[in-house]
Design an enzyme around this catalytic site. Structure first.
Site, short mmCIF file in Angstrom:
data_model
loop_
_atom_site.label_atom_id
_atom_site.label_comp_id
_atom_site.label_asym_id
_atom_site.label_seq_id
_atom_site.Cartn_x
_atom_site.Cartn_y
_atom_site.Cartn_z
CB ALA A 3 43.28 62.94 83.14
NE ARG B 25 34.77 46.92 93.18
CZ ARG B 25 35.10 45.91 93.97
NH1 ARG B 25 34.16 45.14 94.51
NH2 ARG B 25 36.36 45.66 94.24
CG HIS C 234 35.29 45.04 89.17
ND1 HIS C 234 36.44 44.44 89.66
CD2 HIS C 234 35.30 46.30 89.66
CE1 HIS C 234 37.09 45.31 90.42
NE2 HIS C 234 36.43 46.45 90.43
C1 LMR Z 1 38.90 47.91 93.05
O1 LMR Z 1 38.57 46.75 92.81
O2 LMR Z 1 39.90 48.18 93.72
C2 LMR Z 1 38.07 49.03 92.48
O3 LMR Z 1 36.89 48.51 91.95
C3 LMR Z 1 37.81 50.12 93.46
C4 LMR Z 1 36.93 49.70 94.61
O4 LMR Z 1 36.03 50.46 94.99
O5 LMR Z 1 37.13 48.63 95.17
#
Ligand code: LMR
Length: 341
Positions: A34, A113, A203
Site C-alpha cells: 500500500a 512484464r 494480461h
Molecule cells: C499495465 O498494463 O499498465 C500494467 O500491467 C503495468 C505495466 O507494466 O504495463
C-alpha cells in the site's frame, strides 16, 4: 454472454457510487504493497467504499504508516490500520475477507512484464506463506506483474502448502477491460461507463484479446478495422505508459482505478451478490490452465469462468496465437517455485 445477462451484470461491474447502502456484514479488505504508487491510490479509492468496514494496509517499509495517517484524516469510509515489515504481514491479513496484492517493482522501457517475475515473485511468495499460515478463507487477488505467471506461481505454492482453493484465487486483469471500454468510448463519443467489452486471454501485449465484436449495448458498433486498431492500442497501452513515464513508473492511476473496480465487485460478492468482473483464474476451457475473462463471482468465490464467447475470425486468430504464449508463461510461473522456495 447474451446482452440480457450483460445488462444484468454490467451495472454491478461499473457501479462506483455506493450511496447509503448498509451492508449485511462487515467486510475487511487488506491491501498488500500500500505504500507504492498503485497501492496508495488503491487505498484512497477503497477508503471511499462505504461497504468496506475495515481497511488494512501493509507494506515492507514504514511509509505505509504515513499513508494510513493521511487516509484517516479523510471523513467517512472505513477506518484504516497500517502494518509495516514482514513480522506484521500475518496480522495485516488474518481476519480479512479480501486480500489484494498490489506490491510490485515496475518495469522499465524495453522490458516485458514476463521479465519481472524474478523481481516480483519474492513478495508473492511471502504473501502466500502468510495466507497459508493465517488466512485460508479469504478471496485472494494478485495484481502484481507478470500476472500471467504469478497466478500459476501462487497456485503452485498454495497447492504445496495444502490450502489451494481455485475458486478464491484471482489475477487482477480488469485494467484491460477498463482500457477497452475507454478506447471504444473515445471512438464512439459516449461514456465508457455505458459500454461493455469482454476481454479474454491474459494480461500482456501478446495475450490480451478484447472482443470488440461483442461490444454492448448493441446500438454501439465498431467496424472490423476500428476493432483491430483499438485491439492493438489496448495491447500496447501499458507499454506506452511505461515509455512515456521514462523509466520512473508504469501505469499507476488507471491501474489503481481498475483494481478498485475489481475490489468493489468482490466486496459486493462477499456481501452476497453475484457479480461479473474481469479476472485471470484457473480456467481450462481455452486450452491453457489459466485464462482471463468475464467471470461470475459470489460469496464463496468463482461461480463460473469464461467459456464459449462468440468472436470474429480476427479475434479467434489472436486468441489462437496467444494460447501458446500464455501456456509458456503459465509453465514459467509454476516452475519458478523451484528456484525460489
Ligand atoms: C499495465 O498494463 O499498465 C500494467 O500491467 C503495468 C505495466 O507494466 O504495463
Amino acid at each position: 454472454y447474451s446482452s440480457k445477462i450483460l445488462s444484468t451484470f454490467l451495472p454491478k461491474l461499473c457501479k462506483i457510487n455506493v450511496g447509503t447502502y448498509v451492508p449485511q456484514r462487515n467486510v475487511q479488505v487488506s491491501i498488500i504493497g500500500a505504500a507504492g504508487e498503485v497501492g496508495a491510490n488503491v487505498a484512497l479509492l477503497v477508503k471511499q467504499n462505504l461497504k468496506v468496514k475495515k481497511l488494512q494496509l501493509y507494506d515492507d517499509n514504514e511509509k505505509v504508516i504515513g499513508i494510513g495517517y493521511e487516509l484517516n484524516h479523510i471523513s467517512g469510509g472505513p477506518p484504516v490500520f497500517t502494518y509495516a515489515g514482514d513480522s506484521c504481514l500475518g496480522t495485516a491479513i488474518q481476519l480479512s475477507d479480501l486480500v489484494v496484492m498490489v506490491a510490485r517493482i515496475p518495469r522499465k522501457p524495453g522490458n516485458t512484464r514476463y521479465q519481472m517475475i524474478g523481481a516480483n515473485a519474492p513478495g508473492v511468495l511471502r504473501l502466500c506463506r502468510a495466507m497459508a499460515d493465517k488466512n485460508n478463507h479469504a478471496l485472494f487477488a494478485i495484481a502484481t506483474n507478470p500476472v500471467n505467471s504469478l497466478l500459476p506461481f501462487a497456485t503452485a505454492l498454495m497447492f504445496k502448502y495444502g490450502c489451494y482453493n481455485p475458486f478464491k484465487l484471482f489475477g487482477v486483469t480488469n485494467i484491460d477491460s477498463a482500457r477497452s471500454r475507454a478506447y471504444a468510448a473515445s471512438v464512439l463519443g459516449v461514456s465508457a461507463r455505458d459500454l461493455y467489452v469482454p476481454v479474454i486471454g491474459g494480461h500482456s501485449d501478446e495475450t490480451t484479446v478484447p472482443l470488440y465484436s461483442n461490444l454492448t449495448p448493441s446500438q454501439f458498433q465498431l467496424d472490423a478495422c476500428q476493432g483491430e486498431t483499438l485491439t492493438r492500442l489496448v495491447r500496447k497501452a501499458g507499454t506506452e505508459v511505461v515509455n512515456h513515464k521514462d523509466g520512473t513508473e508504469s501505469a499507476t492511476l488507471a491501474v489503481a482505478w481498475a483494481i478498485n473496480e475489481f475490489i468493489e465487485a468482490l466486496v459486493d460478492a462477499i456481501l452476497g451478490n453475484e457479480v461479473m468482473v474481469h479476472c485471470y483464474t484457473a480456467n481450462p476451457h481455452y486450452g491453457t490452465r489459466f485464462f482471463s475473462g468475464p467471470t461470475k463471482i459470489g460469496q464463496d468465490g468463482i461461480i463460473q469462468t469464461s467459456r464459449d464467447l462468440p468472436m470474429s475470425d480476427h479475434e479467434n486468430y489472436l486468441l489462437n496465437c496467444s494460447i501458446p504464449v500464455l501456456n509458456q508463461e503459465v509453465i514459467h510461473g509454476e516452475e519458478f517455485v523451484q528456484y525460489i522456495e
